[in-house]
Design a protein around this motif. Structure first.
Motif, PDB file in Angstrom:
ATOM      1  N   VAL A  23      54.041   5.998 -44.521  1.00  0.00           N
ATOM      2  CA  VAL A  23      54.429   7.370 -44.188  1.00  0.00           C
ATOM      3  C   VAL A  23      53.424   7.955 -43.207  1.00  0.00           C
ATOM      4  O   VAL A  23      53.785   8.594 -42.219  1.00  0.00           O
ATOM      5  CB  VAL A  23      54.521   8.252 -45.461  1.00  0.00           C
ATOM      6  CG1 VAL A  23      54.784   9.706 -45.108  1.00  0.00           C
ATOM      7  CG2 VAL A  23      55.598   7.718 -46.384  1.00  0.00           C
ATOM      8  N   TYR A  24      52.148   7.721 -43.471  1.00  0.00           N
ATOM      9  CA  TYR A  24      51.067   8.194 -42.584  1.00  0.00           C
ATOM     10  C   TYR A  24      51.282   7.672 -41.168  1.00  0.00           C
ATOM     11  O   TYR A  24      51.129   8.398 -40.198  1.00  0.00           O
ATOM     12  CB  TYR A  24      49.724   7.725 -43.138  1.00  0.00           C
ATOM     13  CG  TYR A  24      48.548   8.026 -42.257  1.00  0.00           C
ATOM     14  CD1 TYR A  24      47.914   9.259 -42.297  1.00  0.00           C
ATOM     15  CD2 TYR A  24      48.041   7.056 -41.391  1.00  0.00           C
ATOM     16  CE1 TYR A  24      46.822   9.531 -41.497  1.00  0.00           C
ATOM     17  CE2 TYR A  24      46.955   7.320 -40.590  1.00  0.00           C
ATOM     18  CZ  TYR A  24      46.346   8.559 -40.642  1.00  0.00           C
ATOM     19  OH  TYR A  24      45.261   8.823 -39.835  1.00  0.00           O
ATOM     20  N   ALA A  43      43.811   9.054 -52.344  1.00  0.00           N
ATOM     21  CA  ALA A  43      43.048  10.148 -51.753  1.00  0.00           C
ATOM     22  C   ALA A  43      43.930  11.263 -51.202  1.00  0.00           C
ATOM     23  O   ALA A  43      43.565  12.433 -51.248  1.00  0.00           O
ATOM     24  CB  ALA A  43      42.158   9.611 -50.641  1.00  0.00           C
ATOM     25  N   HIS A  44      45.077  10.898 -50.656  1.00  0.00           N
ATOM     26  CA  HIS A  44      45.892  11.886 -49.950  1.00  0.00           C
ATOM     27  C   HIS A  44      47.298  12.063 -50.504  1.00  0.00           C
ATOM     28  O   HIS A  44      48.047  12.916 -50.039  1.00  0.00           O
ATOM     29  CB  HIS A  44      45.969  11.529 -48.467  1.00  0.00           C
ATOM     30  CG  HIS A  44      44.624  11.431 -47.830  1.00  0.00           C
ATOM     31  ND1 HIS A  44      43.845  12.533 -47.571  1.00  0.00           N
ATOM     32  CD2 HIS A  44      43.893  10.367 -47.438  1.00  0.00           C
ATOM     33  CE1 HIS A  44      42.707  12.150 -47.033  1.00  0.00           C
ATOM     34  NE2 HIS A  44      42.709  10.833 -46.952  1.00  0.00           N
ATOM     35  N   GLY A  45      47.683  11.218 -51.447  1.00  0.00           N
ATOM     36  CA  GLY A  45      48.982  11.355 -52.062  1.00  0.00           C
ATOM     37  C   GLY A  45      50.146  10.824 -51.248  1.00  0.00           C
ATOM     38  O   GLY A  45      51.298  11.093 -51.552  1.00  0.00           O
ATOM     39  N   ILE A  46      49.846  10.082 -50.196  1.00  0.00           N
ATOM     40  CA  ILE A  46      50.909   9.470 -49.386  1.00  0.00           C
ATOM     41  C   ILE A  46      50.538   8.025 -49.088  1.00  0.00           C
ATOM     42  O   ILE A  46      49.365   7.672 -49.083  1.00  0.00           O
ATOM     43  CB  ILE A  46      51.135  10.217 -48.049  1.00  0.00           C
ATOM     44  CG1 ILE A  46      49.866  10.200 -47.210  1.00  0.00           C
ATOM     45  CG2 ILE A  46      51.602  11.622 -48.257  1.00  0.00           C
ATOM     46  CD1 ILE A  46      50.125  10.352 -45.752  1.00  0.00           C
ATOM     47  N   VAL A  69      52.486  14.485 -40.902  1.00  0.00           N
ATOM     48  CA  VAL A  69      51.714  14.058 -42.069  1.00  0.00           C
ATOM     49  C   VAL A  69      50.338  13.584 -41.628  1.00  0.00           C
ATOM     50  O   VAL A  69      49.322  13.923 -42.240  1.00  0.00           O
ATOM     51  CB  VAL A  69      52.454  12.940 -42.839  1.00  0.00           C
ATOM     52  CG1 VAL A  69      51.566  12.333 -43.918  1.00  0.00           C
ATOM     53  CG2 VAL A  69      53.743  13.469 -43.435  1.00  0.00           C
ATOM     54  N   ARG A  70      50.303  12.808 -40.563  1.00  0.00           N
ATOM     55  CA  ARG A  70      49.032  12.298 -40.033  1.00  0.00           C
ATOM     56  C   ARG A  70      48.101  13.444 -39.661  1.00  0.00           C
ATOM     57  O   ARG A  70      46.909  13.423 -39.975  1.00  0.00           O
ATOM     58  CB  ARG A  70      49.317  11.417 -38.814  1.00  0.00           C
ATOM     59  CG  ARG A  70      48.345  10.317 -38.635  1.00  0.00           C
ATOM     60  CD  ARG A  70      48.745   9.261 -37.618  1.00  0.00           C
ATOM     61  NE  ARG A  70      49.536   9.694 -36.488  1.00  0.00           N
ATOM     62  CZ  ARG A  70      50.786   9.325 -36.248  1.00  0.00           C
ATOM     63  NH1 ARG A  70      51.411   8.519 -37.067  1.00  0.00           N
ATOM     64  NH2 ARG A  70      51.425   9.750 -35.180  1.00  0.00           N
ATOM     65  N   LYS A 107      42.642  17.651 -43.214  1.00  0.00           N
ATOM     66  CA  LYS A 107      41.985  17.670 -44.527  1.00  0.00           C
ATOM     67  C   LYS A 107      40.720  16.827 -44.509  1.00  0.00           C
ATOM     68  O   LYS A 107      39.687  17.221 -45.057  1.00  0.00           O
ATOM     69  CB  LYS A 107      42.961  17.151 -45.595  1.00  0.00           C
ATOM     70  CG  LYS A 107      42.380  17.041 -46.969  1.00  0.00           C
ATOM     71  CD  LYS A 107      42.296  18.396 -47.645  1.00  0.00           C
ATOM     72  CE  LYS A 107      42.009  18.267 -49.121  1.00  0.00           C
ATOM     73  NZ  LYS A 107      40.618  18.345 -49.459  1.00  0.00           N
ATOM     74  N   ARG A 108      40.778  15.681 -43.858  1.00  0.00           N
ATOM     75  CA  ARG A 108      39.588  14.822 -43.756  1.00  0.00           C
ATOM     76  C   ARG A 108      38.462  15.555 -43.035  1.00  0.00           C
ATOM     77  O   ARG A 108      37.301  15.473 -43.428  1.00  0.00           O
ATOM     78  CB  ARG A 108      39.912  13.539 -42.989  1.00  0.00           C
ATOM     79  CG  ARG A 108      40.598  12.507 -43.785  1.00  0.00           C
ATOM     80  CD  ARG A 108      40.794  11.267 -42.944  1.00  0.00           C
ATOM     81  NE  ARG A 108      41.429  10.212 -43.703  1.00  0.00           N
ATOM     82  CZ  ARG A 108      41.853   9.088 -43.186  1.00  0.00           C
ATOM     83  NH1 ARG A 108      41.724   8.867 -41.900  1.00  0.00           N
ATOM     84  NH2 ARG A 108      42.416   8.178 -43.932  1.00  0.00           N
ATOM     85  N   GLU A 109      38.803  16.244 -41.963  1.00  0.00           N
ATOM     86  CA  GLU A 109      37.785  16.979 -41.211  1.00  0.00           C
ATOM     87  C   GLU A 109      37.184  18.100 -42.048  1.00  0.00           C
ATOM     88  O   GLU A 109      35.966  18.300 -42.055  1.00  0.00           O
ATOM     89  CB  GLU A 109      38.385  17.553 -39.930  1.00  0.00           C
ATOM     90  CG  GLU A 109      37.351  18.198 -39.041  1.00  0.00           C
ATOM     91  CD  GLU A 109      37.901  18.634 -37.701  1.00  0.00           C
ATOM     92  OE1 GLU A 109      37.183  19.328 -36.982  1.00  0.00           O
ATOM     93  OE2 GLU A 109      39.048  18.295 -37.377  1.00  0.00           O
TER      94      GLU A 109
END
Length: 48
Positions: free
Chosen positions: A11-12, A4-7, A18-19, A25-27
């Motif tokens: 890493v998140y 979904a996010h490419g990471i 990044v978080r 983006k989620r929001e």
């Protein structure tokens, strides 16, 4: 997470920047989906 996010989750978990990008983006995605649902709802109820 990766699809979904490419990471990856590691890493998140480790990188605050990044978080924050992922959460922003989620929001945005959530708000856009709510707008689309509202538009569809208006169309459905307008045709009744």
């Amino acid at each position: 997470m990766h699809g979904a996010h490419g990471i990856g989750y590691e890493v998140y978990k480790r990188k605050h920047e990044v978080r924050m990008q992922v959460e922003k983006k989620r929001e945005q995605d959530y708000k856009e989906s709510r707008r689309m649902i509202a538009a569809l709802d208006r169309r459905v109820h307008a045709n009744i």
